[in-house]
Every structure is written in C-alpha cells, then in structure tokens.
Scaffold this motif. Structure first.
Motif, PDB file in Angstrom:
ATOM      1  N   ASN A 146       0.833  -1.206   0.000  1.00  0.00           N
ATOM      2  CA  ASN A 146       0.000   0.000   0.000  1.00  0.00           C
ATOM      3  C   ASN A 146       0.868   1.257   0.000  1.00  0.00           C
ATOM      4  OD1 ASN A 146       0.966  -0.267   2.597  1.00  0.00           O
ATOM      5  ND2 ASN A 146      -1.008   0.060   3.615  1.00  0.00           N
ATOM      6  N   PHE A 147       2.121   1.119  -0.450  1.00  0.00           N
ATOM      7  CA  PHE A 147       2.978   2.282  -0.674  1.00  0.00           C
ATOM      8  C   PHE A 147       2.539   2.967  -1.974  1.00  0.00           C
ATOM      9  CE2 PHE A 147       5.690  -0.095   2.202  1.00  0.00           C
ATOM     10  CZ  PHE A 147       6.345   0.885   2.930  1.00  0.00           C
ATOM     11  N   PRO A 148       2.898   4.238  -2.156  1.00  0.00           N
ATOM     12  CA  PRO A 148       2.615   4.898  -3.436  1.00  0.00           C
ATOM     13  C   PRO A 148       3.197   4.108  -4.609  1.00  0.00           C
ATOM     14  CG  PRO A 148       3.339   6.512  -1.817  1.00  0.00           C
ATOM     15  CD  PRO A 148       3.529   5.165  -1.184  1.00  0.00           C
ATOM     16  N   ASN A 149       2.549   4.191  -5.755  1.00  0.00           N
ATOM     17  CA  ASN A 149       2.972   3.411  -6.920  1.00  0.00           C
ATOM     18  C   ASN A 149       4.422   3.680  -7.312  1.00  0.00           C
ATOM     19  OD1 ASN A 149       0.469   2.197  -7.149  1.00  0.00           O
ATOM     20  ND2 ASN A 149      -0.328   3.737  -8.571  1.00  0.00           N
ATOM     21  N   LYS A 204      12.249  10.804   6.623  1.00  0.00           N
ATOM     22  CA  LYS A 204      11.960  12.246   6.634  1.00  0.00           C
ATOM     23  C   LYS A 204      12.613  12.925   5.446  1.00  0.00           C
ATOM     24  CE  LYS A 204      11.318  12.680  11.637  1.00  0.00           C
ATOM     25  NZ  LYS A 204      11.751  13.372  12.876  1.00  0.00           N
ATOM     26  N   CYS A 205      11.959  13.950   4.959  1.00  0.00           N
ATOM     27  CA  CYS A 205      12.520  14.733   3.864  1.00  0.00           C
ATOM     28  C   CYS A 205      13.799  15.407   4.353  1.00  0.00           C
ATOM     29  CB  CYS A 205      11.512  15.786   3.403  1.00  0.00           C
ATOM     30  SG  CYS A 205      12.162  16.946   2.174  1.00  0.00           S
ATOM     31  N   PHE A 249       2.439  19.592  -3.961  1.00  0.00           N
ATOM     32  CA  PHE A 249       3.705  20.115  -3.432  1.00  0.00           C
ATOM     33  C   PHE A 249       4.363  19.144  -2.459  1.00  0.00           C
ATOM     34  CE2 PHE A 249       0.572  21.531  -0.352  1.00  0.00           C
ATOM     35  CZ  PHE A 249       1.207  21.406   0.864  1.00  0.00           C
ATOM     36  N   LEU A 250       3.592  18.172  -1.948  1.00  0.00           N
ATOM     37  CA  LEU A 250       4.157  17.146  -1.064  1.00  0.00           C
ATOM     38  C   LEU A 250       4.345  15.813  -1.784  1.00  0.00           C
ATOM     39  CD1 LEU A 250       2.227  17.732   2.290  1.00  0.00           C
ATOM     40  CD2 LEU A 250       4.593  18.351   1.747  1.00  0.00           C
ATOM     41  N   ALA A 251       4.185  15.811  -3.095  1.00  0.00           N
ATOM     42  CA  ALA A 251       4.384  14.577  -3.851  1.00  0.00           C
ATOM     43  C   ALA A 251       5.798  14.048  -3.625  1.00  0.00           C
ATOM     44  CB  ALA A 251       4.149  14.840  -5.336  1.00  0.00           C
ATOM     45  N   ILE A 252       5.933  12.744  -3.660  1.00  0.00           N
ATOM     46  CA  ILE A 252       7.228  12.117  -3.358  1.00  0.00           C
ATOM     47  C   ILE A 252       8.109  12.107  -4.600  1.00  0.00           C
ATOM     48  CG2 ILE A 252       8.351   9.982  -2.609  1.00  0.00           C
ATOM     49  CD1 ILE A 252       5.710   9.313  -1.172  1.00  0.00           C
ATOM     50  N   GLU A 253       9.326  12.567  -4.422  1.00  0.00           N
ATOM     51  CA  GLU A 253      10.324  12.501  -5.487  1.00  0.00           C
ATOM     52  C   GLU A 253      11.468  11.600  -5.025  1.00  0.00           C
ATOM     53  OE1 GLU A 253       9.740  13.549  -8.312  1.00  0.00           O
ATOM     54  OE2 GLU A 253       8.236  15.134  -8.102  1.00  0.00           O
ATOM     55  N   ILE A 254      11.841  10.649  -5.868  1.00  0.00           N
ATOM     56  CA  ILE A 254      12.922   9.718  -5.553  1.00  0.00           C
ATOM     57  C   ILE A 254      14.134  10.099  -6.381  1.00  0.00           C
ATOM     58  CG2 ILE A 254      13.580   7.287  -5.441  1.00  0.00           C
ATOM     59  CD1 ILE A 254      10.538   6.668  -5.805  1.00  0.00           C
ATOM     60  N   GLY A 263      18.384   7.000  -4.063  1.00  0.00           N
ATOM     61  CA  GLY A 263      17.359   6.272  -3.350  1.00  0.00           C
ATOM     62  C   GLY A 263      16.691   7.023  -2.223  1.00  0.00           C
ATOM     63  N   HIS A 264      17.145   8.256  -1.920  1.00  0.00           N
ATOM     64  CA  HIS A 264      16.507   9.031  -0.856  1.00  0.00           C
ATOM     65  C   HIS A 264      15.276   9.767  -1.384  1.00  0.00           C
ATOM     66  CE1 HIS A 264      20.656   8.630   0.982  1.00  0.00           C
ATOM     67  NE2 HIS A 264      19.846   8.153   1.906  1.00  0.00           N
ATOM     68  N   LEU A 265      14.390  10.085  -0.459  1.00  0.00           N
ATOM     69  CA  LEU A 265      13.100  10.676  -0.815  1.00  0.00           C
ATOM     70  C   LEU A 265      13.029  12.140  -0.404  1.00  0.00           C
ATOM     71  CD1 LEU A 265      10.708   7.820   0.409  1.00  0.00           C
ATOM     72  CD2 LEU A 265      11.957   7.992  -1.750  1.00  0.00           C
ATOM     73  N   TYR A 266      12.381  12.951  -1.248  1.00  0.00           N
ATOM     74  CA  TYR A 266      12.165  14.378  -0.970  1.00  0.00           C
ATOM     75  C   TYR A 266      10.710  14.706  -1.296  1.00  0.00           C
ATOM     76  CZ  TYR A 266      17.269  15.198  -0.927  1.00  0.00           C
ATOM     77  OH  TYR A 266      18.604  15.191  -0.637  1.00  0.00           O
ATOM     78  N   HIS A 267      10.204  15.767  -0.649  1.00  0.00           N
ATOM     79  CA  HIS A 267       8.955  16.353  -1.124  1.00  0.00           C
ATOM     80  C   HIS A 267       9.249  17.101  -2.418  1.00  0.00           C
ATOM     81  CE1 HIS A 267       7.708  16.267   3.306  1.00  0.00           C
ATOM     82  NE2 HIS A 267       6.960  15.394   2.681  1.00  0.00           N
TER      83      HIS A 267
END
Length: 326
Positions: A173-176, A232-233, A252-257, A261-265
């Motif tokens: 159930n993580f984002p696609n 955390k971002c 604006f809070l969409a996940i960017e990879i 491999g780290h995640l940012y808003h």
C-alpha cells in the motif's frame, strides 16, 4: 549377518541405479557403499553407508557430505533417514535409504538455501508479520507490516538455484512510484547475483553465481518496508509519507525519488535544484551523492538563466507594487 550384507551389496550393484533415478554408485563393497545424488549442480551430495555388526537389526551407519549443502541440513537429513530405517529392522535398508535421500533432494528446493531461509525466519520476520513456506513449489510468502504500511512478497526458488535468481511478486500500500522503485531495484539485485558484470577491464576470474534469496528479502523488508514509513525529507525534516497510507498527498508534497534512493517532497527538491549556487552539481543532503532526476535534467547554465529570469521578474513586480503603493 555377513551373508545378508553380501547379498545386499550384490543387489545394490545390479539394481540401485535402475530402481532409483538420479543416483550413481561411487563405491559398493561390504566395507563401504558410496552413492552420489545429483539433482542440479548445486543440489547434490554423497552418502556413505556402512553395515553395523548386528545388521540388519540395527540401522545403517550413514554420513552425508556436500560442497553446496550446509552441514546442519546434512545432519538433519541423516537423522531423519535413520529414524525411517528403524521401521525396517531385519530387512534390507540401502535402497530404502537411497530412495528417501533422492526424494528429499528432488522435492525440496530449499536444500541449497536453508541457511538463507533460517536467516529470514530469525532476523527479518517479526511477531507482527507472517511467513509461509511451500516446500515443493519452493515459495516463501512473507506478509510484513510497519506502522500502517504493509508489504506482501512471494519469493520463488527456481529449480537450478542459485545459478538462477529467485523470482518474486510484490504488492503493497505504498505509493505506486515507490513500489515501482522497490521492484526495479530488487530485479537489478537479482540480475547481478547471476549474471557476469559487463566490463571493458581486463578479464576477471571465473564468475560464480551468488545466492539471491537473502539479499532480496532483506532489501524488501529492511530497506523498504521498515525504513520508508519513518523516512523524513532531508530538506524540511518532515515525514515524506503520510501516516495514513490512503491519504492522497497534495502536489507540493508529492514524493520525489532521487538516484541515490533518498526521498524528498516535490517542492523541497525543486527549491534545492532551482536555487543558487549553480556552479557545482547538486548533491543529496543525506549521502552527498550527485542528484539525478528526470524533472530537473537541465544544465547548470540553463538553470541559472531561469533563476535569474525569475528573480528579475520578481523585482519588476515589486517595483510596480512600490510605485502603486501596494
């Protein structure tokens, strides 16, 4: 009795390889019988058999050896064979022992990855998770949870493992976008375990396939499921994922990879990529590696020109506001 041992050795010489598929006799004497079992290059072993003094009223003396199967499992196989042979007291036992070992190797794909499976059971699966193993199909089914996020993965051991990598199905159930990253990275890990790296360097040593079950399971459970719900971002230091998996994030809070491999808003990463300085490559705030992302795949000069244009536009608007007293 001595006579029974002699008769059984003669029977084994003439009938064993015909009656038990996939076995070959290495030695067959009253003092020692050795049988090789080979299902694949990695699922093979040698069983050494000796007759005890009071045979057949006592079970055969057995020893199993293999270069690819763990000693613990070999000892377990011998123990189970001995338990089954106790039911044949007073009867010939060599062919029965060979049949049991043969069936076990042929029907159990986990023979060559028993230590990996033990690691998964002890180290990866928690009390809140579930683990099911289908021995004949060679399937490891893990359902794991972290907070309100869950990951369901089925790992299938191929018949010629580890020469061939495990295959897997993953749902969560993580984002696609994250799930695609999980699957893509795990697929590449599996490939690297069984395929020689493509390189223009000097010829390397002979490539040896590496087991892939443990590393893929560890990546999916530890580095994905356990890690990302609390990630955390690096810019705003707020959780990247919502606490409720069903919540749809605003743009604006969409996940960017990023490539490392780290995640940012989205807006946090956009601010990093579109703000000065522009001379050097932008680097991840966590690991320091260069940031690669398709949405910001432009040169530093062009990025600086765009920023300068935006700043000039802001100044013009501020001047107009000041003139109008706004």
């Amino acid at each position: 009795s001595r006579e029974m041992c002699t008769d059984e050795v003669a029977f084994v010489k003439s009938h064993l390889e015909r009656e038990v598929d996939g076995v070959s006799l290495i030695a067959c004497y009253e003092s020692l019988i050795q049988i090789r079992f080979k299902r694949t290059e990695y699922r093979q072993m040698v069983l050494s058999i000796q007759f005890p003094k009071d045979y057949p009223h006592s079970v055969l003396l057995l020893e199993a050896k293999s270069k690819t199967i763990s000693d613990n499992l070999l000892n377990g196989i011998v123990k189970v064979v001995e338990e089954n042979l106790q039911k044949l007291s007073g009867q010939p036992q060599v062919v029965a022992a060979a049949r049991f070992v043969r069936d076990f190797l042929w029907e159990n794909r986990f023979v060559v990855c028993s230590e990996e499976l033990s690691f998964i059971k002890k180290e990866l699966v928690s009390a809140e998770d579930s683990l099911r193993v289908k021995q004949k199909q060679g399937v490891v089914h893990i359902k794991a949870v972290k907070n309100k996020y869950c990951l369901d993965c089925k790992l299938t051991i191929p018949d010629d493992y580890p020469a061939a990598a495990v295959s897997f199905d993953v749902s969560s159930n993580f984002p696609n976008s994250l799930e695609r990253m999980f699957i893509g990275h795990a697929t590449e890990m599996a490939r690297q375990c069984v395929e020689m790296p493509i390189t223009k360097r000097k010829p390397q040593l002979e490539f040896v396939p590496q087991p892939s079950l443990k590393c893929i399971a560890t990546y999916l459970i530890e580095e994905c499921l356990r890690k990302f719900p609390s990630e955390k971002c690096p810019s705003c230091h707020k959780l990247v994922l919502p606490e409720e998996p069903s919540v749809e994030l605003p743009s604006f809070l969409a996940i960017e990879i990023v490539y490392c491999g780290h995640l940012y808003h989205h807006d946090c990463l956009d601010k990093i990529m579109t703000s000065p300085p522009f001379g050097d490559a932008k680097k991840c705030l966590i690991c320091g590696k260069r940031i690669f992302h398709d949405k910001w795949n432009v040169s530093a000069n062009l990025m600086e020109e765009r920023w300068a244009h935006q700043e000039a536009r802001k100044r013009e608007l501020n001047e107009v506001a000041d003139f109008l007293g706004l």
